[in-house]
Design a protein around this motif. Structure first.
Motif, PDB file in Angstrom:
ATOM      1  N   CYS A 155      10.609 -22.720 -44.574  1.00  0.00           N
ATOM      2  CA  CYS A 155      11.491 -22.179 -45.387  1.00  0.00           C
ATOM      3  C   CYS A 155      12.149 -23.829 -46.287  1.00  0.00           C
ATOM      4  CB  CYS A 155      13.169 -21.210 -44.773  1.00  0.00           C
ATOM      5  SG  CYS A 155      12.653 -20.711 -43.593  1.00  0.00           S
ATOM      6  N   ASP A 156      11.730 -23.104 -47.630  1.00  0.00           N
ATOM      7  CA  ASP A 156      12.356 -23.837 -48.726  1.00  0.00           C
ATOM      8  C   ASP A 156      14.263 -24.653 -48.944  1.00  0.00           C
ATOM      9  OD1 ASP A 156      12.629 -21.691 -49.552  1.00  0.00           O
ATOM     10  OD2 ASP A 156      11.682 -22.470 -51.717  1.00  0.00           O
ATOM     11  N   SER A 157      14.897 -23.608 -47.975  1.00  0.00           N
ATOM     12  CA  SER A 157      16.056 -23.898 -48.575  1.00  0.00           C
ATOM     13  C   SER A 157      16.819 -22.457 -47.445  1.00  0.00           C
ATOM     14  CB  SER A 157      16.539 -22.764 -50.139  1.00  0.00           C
ATOM     15  OG  SER A 157      16.457 -21.422 -49.605  1.00  0.00           O
ATOM     16  N   LEU A 158      17.953 -22.717 -47.150  1.00  0.00           N
ATOM     17  CA  LEU A 158      19.571 -22.635 -45.549  1.00  0.00           C
ATOM     18  C   LEU A 158      18.781 -20.275 -46.378  1.00  0.00           C
ATOM     19  CD1 LEU A 158      20.664 -22.468 -43.527  1.00  0.00           C
ATOM     20  CD2 LEU A 158      23.053 -22.653 -45.540  1.00  0.00           C
ATOM     21  N   ASP A 159      19.462 -20.276 -47.837  1.00  0.00           N
ATOM     22  CA  ASP A 159      19.347 -19.020 -48.205  1.00  0.00           C
ATOM     23  C   ASP A 159      17.993 -18.470 -47.578  1.00  0.00           C
ATOM     24  OD1 ASP A 159      21.867 -19.434 -49.019  1.00  0.00           O
ATOM     25  OD2 ASP A 159      21.124 -19.416 -51.284  1.00  0.00           O
ATOM     26  N   ALA A 160      16.610 -19.014 -47.411  1.00  0.00           N
ATOM     27  CA  ALA A 160      15.282 -18.336 -47.425  1.00  0.00           C
ATOM     28  C   ALA A 160      15.180 -18.291 -46.187  1.00  0.00           C
ATOM     29  CB  ALA A 160      14.206 -19.414 -48.070  1.00  0.00           C
ATOM     30  N   LEU A 161      16.412 -19.603 -44.698  1.00  0.00           N
ATOM     31  CA  LEU A 161      16.069 -19.031 -43.405  1.00  0.00           C
ATOM     32  C   LEU A 161      16.916 -18.083 -43.319  1.00  0.00           C
ATOM     33  CD1 LEU A 161      16.281 -22.145 -40.953  1.00  0.00           C
ATOM     34  CD2 LEU A 161      18.266 -20.392 -40.831  1.00  0.00           C
ATOM     35  N   LEU A 162      18.513 -17.765 -44.108  1.00  0.00           N
ATOM     36  CA  LEU A 162      19.000 -17.072 -43.538  1.00  0.00           C
ATOM     37  C   LEU A 162      18.207 -15.332 -43.216  1.00  0.00           C
ATOM     38  CD1 LEU A 162      22.321 -18.357 -44.849  1.00  0.00           C
ATOM     39  CD2 LEU A 162      21.680 -18.544 -42.543  1.00  0.00           C
ATOM     40  N   SER A 163      17.797 -15.647 -44.473  1.00  0.00           N
ATOM     41  CA  SER A 163      17.222 -13.858 -45.545  1.00  0.00           C
ATOM     42  C   SER A 163      15.552 -14.207 -43.832  1.00  0.00           C
ATOM     43  CB  SER A 163      16.298 -13.634 -46.653  1.00  0.00           C
ATOM     44  OG  SER A 163      15.731 -13.443 -46.697  1.00  0.00           O
ATOM     45  N   ARG A 164      15.261 -14.340 -44.061  1.00  0.00           N
ATOM     46  CA  ARG A 164      14.165 -14.777 -43.296  1.00  0.00           C
ATOM     47  C   ARG A 164      14.038 -14.377 -41.167  1.00  0.00           C
ATOM     48  NH1 ARG A 164       8.592 -17.965 -43.172  1.00  0.00           N
ATOM     49  NH2 ARG A 164       7.495 -17.291 -41.186  1.00  0.00           N
ATOM     50  N   TYR A 165      15.121 -15.122 -41.799  1.00  0.00           N
ATOM     51  CA  TYR A 165      15.240 -14.153 -39.638  1.00  0.00           C
ATOM     52  C   TYR A 165      17.366 -13.488 -39.062  1.00  0.00           C
ATOM     53  CZ  TYR A 165      11.983 -17.424 -38.225  1.00  0.00           C
ATOM     54  OH  TYR A 165      10.964 -18.708 -38.543  1.00  0.00           O
ATOM     55  N   GLU A 166      17.279 -13.023 -40.283  1.00  0.00           N
ATOM     56  CA  GLU A 166      18.179 -11.799 -40.641  1.00  0.00           C
ATOM     57  C   GLU A 166      19.497 -13.168 -40.149  1.00  0.00           C
ATOM     58  OE1 GLU A 166      17.035  -8.993 -39.432  1.00  0.00           O
ATOM     59  OE2 GLU A 166      14.952  -7.873 -40.539  1.00  0.00           O
ATOM     60  N   MET A 205      20.271 -28.499 -29.506  1.00  0.00           N
ATOM     61  CA  MET A 205      19.131 -27.763 -29.458  1.00  0.00           C
ATOM     62  C   MET A 205      19.105 -27.005 -31.265  1.00  0.00           C
ATOM     63  SD  MET A 205      16.150 -27.735 -28.234  1.00  0.00           S
ATOM     64  CE  MET A 205      16.159 -28.429 -26.905  1.00  0.00           C
ATOM     65  N   VAL A 206      19.679 -26.141 -30.946  1.00  0.00           N
ATOM     66  CA  VAL A 206      19.798 -25.983 -32.765  1.00  0.00           C
ATOM     67  C   VAL A 206      19.831 -26.056 -34.168  1.00  0.00           C
ATOM     68  CG1 VAL A 206      21.779 -23.334 -33.911  1.00  0.00           C
ATOM     69  CG2 VAL A 206      21.156 -23.297 -31.383  1.00  0.00           C
ATOM     70  N   LEU A 207      20.404 -27.391 -33.844  1.00  0.00           N
ATOM     71  CA  LEU A 207      20.589 -28.224 -34.833  1.00  0.00           C
ATOM     72  C   LEU A 207      18.883 -28.780 -35.216  1.00  0.00           C
ATOM     73  CD1 LEU A 207      21.342 -30.270 -37.056  1.00  0.00           C
ATOM     74  CD2 LEU A 207      21.937 -31.820 -35.589  1.00  0.00           C
ATOM     75  N   SER A 208      18.124 -28.528 -34.635  1.00  0.00           N
ATOM     76  CA  SER A 208      17.119 -29.517 -34.251  1.00  0.00           C
ATOM     77  C   SER A 208      16.221 -28.212 -34.220  1.00  0.00           C
ATOM     78  CB  SER A 208      16.439 -29.889 -32.703  1.00  0.00           C
ATOM     79  OG  SER A 208      15.278 -29.968 -32.646  1.00  0.00           O
ATOM     80  N   ILE A 209      15.830 -26.819 -33.951  1.00  0.00           N
ATOM     81  CA  ILE A 209      15.383 -25.837 -34.575  1.00  0.00           C
ATOM     82  C   ILE A 209      15.468 -25.664 -36.044  1.00  0.00           C
ATOM     83  CG2 ILE A 209      15.043 -23.428 -33.951  1.00  0.00           C
ATOM     84  CD1 ILE A 209      15.590 -24.226 -31.705  1.00  0.00           C
ATOM     85  N   LEU A 210      16.785 -25.412 -36.652  1.00  0.00           N
ATOM     86  CA  LEU A 210      17.144 -25.179 -37.430  1.00  0.00           C
ATOM     87  C   LEU A 210      16.359 -26.254 -38.491  1.00  0.00           C
ATOM     88  CD1 LEU A 210      20.612 -24.257 -37.491  1.00  0.00           C
ATOM     89  CD2 LEU A 210      18.588 -22.897 -37.433  1.00  0.00           C
ATOM     90  N   ASN A 211      16.966 -27.414 -38.239  1.00  0.00           N
ATOM     91  CA  ASN A 211      15.512 -28.687 -39.388  1.00  0.00           C
ATOM     92  C   ASN A 211      13.938 -28.993 -39.683  1.00  0.00           C
ATOM     93  OD1 ASN A 211      18.374 -29.357 -40.562  1.00  0.00           O
ATOM     94  ND2 ASN A 211      18.600 -31.380 -38.749  1.00  0.00           N
ATOM     95  N   TYR A 246      24.452 -28.454 -44.575  1.00  0.00           N
ATOM     96  CA  TYR A 246      23.578 -28.370 -44.875  1.00  0.00           C
ATOM     97  C   TYR A 246      23.715 -29.209 -46.155  1.00  0.00           C
ATOM     98  CZ  TYR A 246      19.937 -26.802 -47.215  1.00  0.00           C
ATOM     99  OH  TYR A 246      18.383 -26.214 -47.972  1.00  0.00           O
ATOM    100  N   ASP A 247      23.073 -30.021 -46.410  1.00  0.00           N
ATOM    101  CA  ASP A 247      22.809 -31.009 -47.460  1.00  0.00           C
ATOM    102  C   ASP A 247      21.261 -30.119 -48.426  1.00  0.00           C
ATOM    103  OD1 ASP A 247      21.772 -32.500 -49.503  1.00  0.00           O
ATOM    104  OD2 ASP A 247      21.276 -34.173 -48.195  1.00  0.00           O
ATOM    105  N   SER A 248      21.842 -29.594 -49.455  1.00  0.00           N
ATOM    106  CA  SER A 248      20.852 -29.072 -50.033  1.00  0.00           C
ATOM    107  C   SER A 248      19.325 -29.340 -50.601  1.00  0.00           C
ATOM    108  CB  SER A 248      20.786 -28.031 -51.033  1.00  0.00           C
ATOM    109  OG  SER A 248      22.659 -28.095 -52.376  1.00  0.00           O
ATOM    110  N   HIS A 249      19.975 -31.063 -50.976  1.00  0.00           N
ATOM    111  CA  HIS A 249      19.044 -31.954 -51.948  1.00  0.00           C
ATOM    112  C   HIS A 249      17.840 -31.980 -50.910  1.00  0.00           C
ATOM    113  CE1 HIS A 249      21.701 -32.354 -55.354  1.00  0.00           C
ATOM    114  NE2 HIS A 249      22.695 -32.752 -54.475  1.00  0.00           N
ATOM    115  N   THR A 250      18.480 -31.926 -48.960  1.00  0.00           N
ATOM    116  CA  THR A 250      17.691 -33.061 -48.524  1.00  0.00           C
ATOM    117  C   THR A 250      17.093 -31.242 -47.570  1.00  0.00           C
ATOM    118  OG1 THR A 250      19.054 -33.436 -46.810  1.00  0.00           O
ATOM    119  CG2 THR A 250      18.058 -35.009 -48.208  1.00  0.00           C
ATOM    120  N   ASN A 251      17.275 -30.688 -47.649  1.00  0.00           N
ATOM    121  CA  ASN A 251      17.200 -29.520 -47.408  1.00  0.00           C
ATOM    122  C   ASN A 251      17.593 -29.585 -45.557  1.00  0.00           C
ATOM    123  OD1 ASN A 251      16.710 -26.181 -46.803  1.00  0.00           O
ATOM    124  ND2 ASN A 251      14.329 -26.716 -46.825  1.00  0.00           N
TER     125      ASN A 251
END
Length: 64
Positions: free
Chosen positions: A26-37, A13-19, A54-59
């Motif tokens: 969010c346009d990157s994993l870093d943006a997601l990490l920052s936005r949600y701390e 379920m976490v995987l689904s929410i993150l994707n 995490y695959d940065s090419h497909t985000n």
């Protein structure tokens, strides 16, 4: 969405929410990490438990 909520959820379920968040908000994993701390190491480890990374090419998190 915070780590406490994510820790109580099923990992798939976490995987689904993150994707979804990566696709819509969010346009990157870093943006997601920052936005949600969120802690990147913890999040990557949690996804690795079910064989995803995490695959940065497909985000998105994809099967390793």
């Amino acid at each position: 969405m915070d780590r406490t909520q994510l820790e109580r959820m099923d990992t798939h379920m976490v995987l689904s929410i993150l994707n979804e968040k990566l696709r819509i908000e969010c346009d990157s994993l870093d943006a997601l990490l920052s936005r949600y701390e969120l802690d990147g190491g913890w999040l990557r480890a949690r996804m690795a438990q079910i064989g995803y990374r995490y695959d940065s090419h497909t985000n998105q998190f994809r099967a390793a």
